[in-house]
Write a protein that holds these residues in place. Sequence first.
Motif, mmCIF file in Angstrom:
data_model
loop_
_atom_site.group_PDB
_atom_site.id
_atom_site.type_symbol
_atom_site.label_atom_id
_atom_site.label_comp_id
_atom_site.label_asym_id
_atom_site.label_seq_id
_atom_site.Cartn_x
_atom_site.Cartn_y
_atom_site.Cartn_z
ATOM 1 N N VAL A 131 0.856 -1.182 0.000
ATOM 2 C CA VAL A 131 0.000 0.000 0.000
ATOM 3 C C VAL A 131 0.892 1.233 0.000
ATOM 4 N N TYR A 132 0.677 2.112 -0.976
ATOM 5 C CA TYR A 132 1.352 3.409 -1.020
ATOM 6 C C TYR A 132 0.300 4.501 -0.832
ATOM 7 N N ILE A 133 0.670 5.539 -0.141
ATOM 8 C CA ILE A 133 -0.246 6.665 0.056
ATOM 9 C C ILE A 133 0.459 7.961 -0.311
ATOM 10 N N ARG A 134 -0.110 8.664 -1.267
ATOM 11 C CA ARG A 134 0.301 10.009 -1.661
ATOM 12 C C ARG A 134 1.812 10.223 -1.723
ATOM 13 N N GLY A 135 2.399 9.788 -2.815
ATOM 14 C CA GLY A 135 3.762 10.219 -3.054
ATOM 15 C C GLY A 135 4.820 9.153 -3.167
ATOM 16 N N SER A 136 4.485 7.971 -3.653
ATOM 17 C CA SER A 136 5.520 6.951 -3.782
ATOM 18 C C SER A 136 6.523 7.305 -4.875
ATOM 19 N N GLY A 137 6.208 8.312 -5.676
ATOM 20 C CA GLY A 137 7.119 8.682 -6.735
ATOM 21 C C GLY A 137 7.906 9.950 -6.454
ATOM 22 N N ASP A 138 7.885 10.426 -5.208
ATOM 23 C CA ASP A 138 8.535 11.701 -4.926
ATOM 24 C C ASP A 138 9.927 11.532 -4.318
ATOM 25 N N GLY A 139 10.484 10.335 -4.418
ATOM 26 C CA GLY A 139 11.814 10.090 -3.864
ATOM 27 C C GLY A 139 11.788 9.597 -2.438
ATOM 28 N N LYS A 140 10.628 9.597 -1.805
ATOM 29 C CA LYS A 140 10.497 9.097 -0.435
ATOM 30 C C LYS A 140 9.526 7.910 -0.446
ATOM 31 N N ILE A 141 9.974 6.838 -1.048
ATOM 32 C CA ILE A 141 9.099 5.684 -1.227
ATOM 33 C C ILE A 141 8.868 5.000 0.118
ATOM 34 N N ILE A 142 7.626 4.968 0.547
ATOM 35 C CA ILE A 142 7.271 4.332 1.819
ATOM 36 C C ILE A 142 6.340 3.169 1.505
ATOM 37 N N GLY A 143 6.914 1.994 1.374
ATOM 38 C CA GLY A 143 6.122 0.806 1.095
ATOM 39 C C GLY A 143 5.608 0.184 2.379
ATOM 40 N N ARG A 144 4.549 -0.560 2.232
ATOM 41 C CA ARG A 144 3.958 -1.289 3.361
ATOM 42 C C ARG A 144 3.801 -2.749 2.947
ATOM 43 N N GLU A 145 4.927 -3.392 2.694
ATOM 44 C CA GLU A 145 4.933 -4.715 2.098
ATOM 45 C C GLU A 145 4.645 -5.822 3.118
ATOM 46 N N MET A 146 3.779 -6.725 2.728
ATOM 47 C CA MET A 146 3.645 -8.018 3.388
ATOM 48 C C MET A 146 3.747 -9.069 2.300
ATOM 49 N N LYS A 147 4.619 -10.062 2.514
ATOM 50 C CA LYS A 147 4.921 -11.053 1.485
ATOM 51 C C LYS A 147 4.539 -12.452 1.966
ATOM 52 N N PHE A 148 4.082 -13.263 1.024
ATOM 53 C CA PHE A 148 3.595 -14.603 1.338
ATOM 54 C C PHE A 148 4.157 -15.610 0.343
ATOM 55 N N HIS A 149 4.391 -16.839 0.831
ATOM 56 C CA HIS A 149 4.556 -17.991 -0.026
ATOM 57 C C HIS A 149 3.247 -18.767 0.057
ATOM 58 N N LEU A 150 2.587 -18.932 -1.059
ATOM 59 C CA LEU A 150 1.235 -19.474 -1.070
ATOM 60 C C LEU A 150 1.211 -20.955 -0.731
ATOM 61 N N TRP A 151 0.037 -21.437 -0.387
ATOM 62 C CA TRP A 151 -0.155 -22.837 -0.010
ATOM 63 C C TRP A 151 -0.408 -23.728 -1.226
ATOM 64 N N PHE A 152 -0.212 -23.175 -2.419
ATOM 65 C CA PHE A 152 -0.370 -23.925 -3.664
ATOM 66 C C PHE A 152 0.634 -23.377 -4.667
ATOM 67 N N ASP A 153 0.779 -24.075 -5.775
ATOM 68 C CA ASP A 153 1.666 -23.642 -6.844
ATOM 69 C C ASP A 153 0.854 -22.802 -7.829
ATOM 70 N N PRO A 154 1.104 -21.502 -7.912
ATOM 71 C CA PRO A 154 0.285 -20.630 -8.766
ATOM 72 C C PRO A 154 0.540 -20.804 -10.259
ATOM 73 N N THR A 155 1.457 -21.714 -10.619
ATOM 74 C CA THR A 155 1.704 -21.994 -12.040
ATOM 75 C C THR A 155 0.875 -23.164 -12.547
ATOM 76 N N LYS A 156 0.241 -23.912 -11.656
ATOM 77 C CA LYS A 156 -0.461 -25.141 -12.045
ATOM 78 C C LYS A 156 -1.878 -24.884 -12.539
ATOM 79 N N ALA A 157 -2.514 -23.846 -12.024
ATOM 80 C CA ALA A 157 -3.905 -23.577 -12.368
ATOM 81 C C ALA A 157 -4.215 -22.119 -12.071
ATOM 82 N N PHE A 158 -5.382 -21.664 -12.555
ATOM 83 C CA PHE A 158 -5.846 -20.322 -12.219
ATOM 84 C C PHE A 158 -6.305 -20.278 -10.762
ATOM 85 N N HIS A 159 -5.946 -19.205 -10.058
ATOM 86 C CA HIS A 159 -6.464 -18.918 -8.720
ATOM 87 C C HIS A 159 -6.921 -17.466 -8.721
#
Length: 292
Positions: A131-159
């Motif tokens: 989630v970015y709020i007002r100004g991720s392109g102004d040189g002060k990039i403030i990301g709110r990253e949460m990352k996951f490894h899924l419980w399935f293989d996303p290459t095998k089928a549509f999810h």
Amino acid sequence: MALLLFLLILLVPASNADWPPSPGYWPSSKFKSMSFYKGFRTLWGPQHQSLDQRALTIWLDRTSGSGFKSVRPFRSGYFGASIKLQTGYTAGVITAFYLSNSEAHPGYHDEVDIEFLGTTFGKPYTLQTNVYIRGSGDGKIIGREMKFHLWFDPTKAFHHYAILWSPKEIIFLVDDVPIRRYPRKSVATFPLRPMWVYGSIWDASSWATEDGKYKADYRYQPFVAKYTNFKAGGCSAYSPAWCHPVSASPFRSGGLTQQQYRVMRWVQTNHLVYDYCKDYKRDHSLTPECWR
């Protein structure tokens, strides 16, 4: 008899334990699927798109990637697509489905991301929410990253991957399972201006895979992503003021049920691999929602 029972137990797949419990509510069922051209238009890389039997294929090669954008901007709503990713070496490649108003507010925009970070042989894709709020392109990039490894293989089928955005909260969902809730704690930390829906595939070698350790390798081109089952519903920027935001649960007022919270905790306990609020190397004075 005891031996037969033991053998049956061995034969029953144990994989069910690796899948989330039922969320008990399926927001995607509340919205009709639409054809690509009913709700979207090609934004860039038209020569790297093809549409066949309601599925859109976009790809990246050495010459270009590709992207698309919704016809209408929204001020809240449910936005989803079923996506199938490419197997093999995809390091440095981003496949994305997201909300943004970057074209309306260049250098001062809002963005809500679902991004698949490409990977190397034998390693899983990382699904990054941000989630970015007002100004991720102004040189002060403030990301709110949460990352996951899924419980399935996303290459095998549509999810099905979706963002539910209301004035109160943002819910990220995978196959109707809530994986993250980002509540509105202040105006300064929540996107409220209208946004469009985007999808794209592009080269982000500088950071996408293990912080840029592995780059896009065009010996494996083209890098392909498929999208189908497009859904976009809610309050457009042109809707009347009385348009009511959609909900991720049976509660018309929004919020999640206890069962949805339980399944979200299950996902975050078992499949979360990075949480910006728990990264103590970051300056959390810039992300006050982490300590409020």
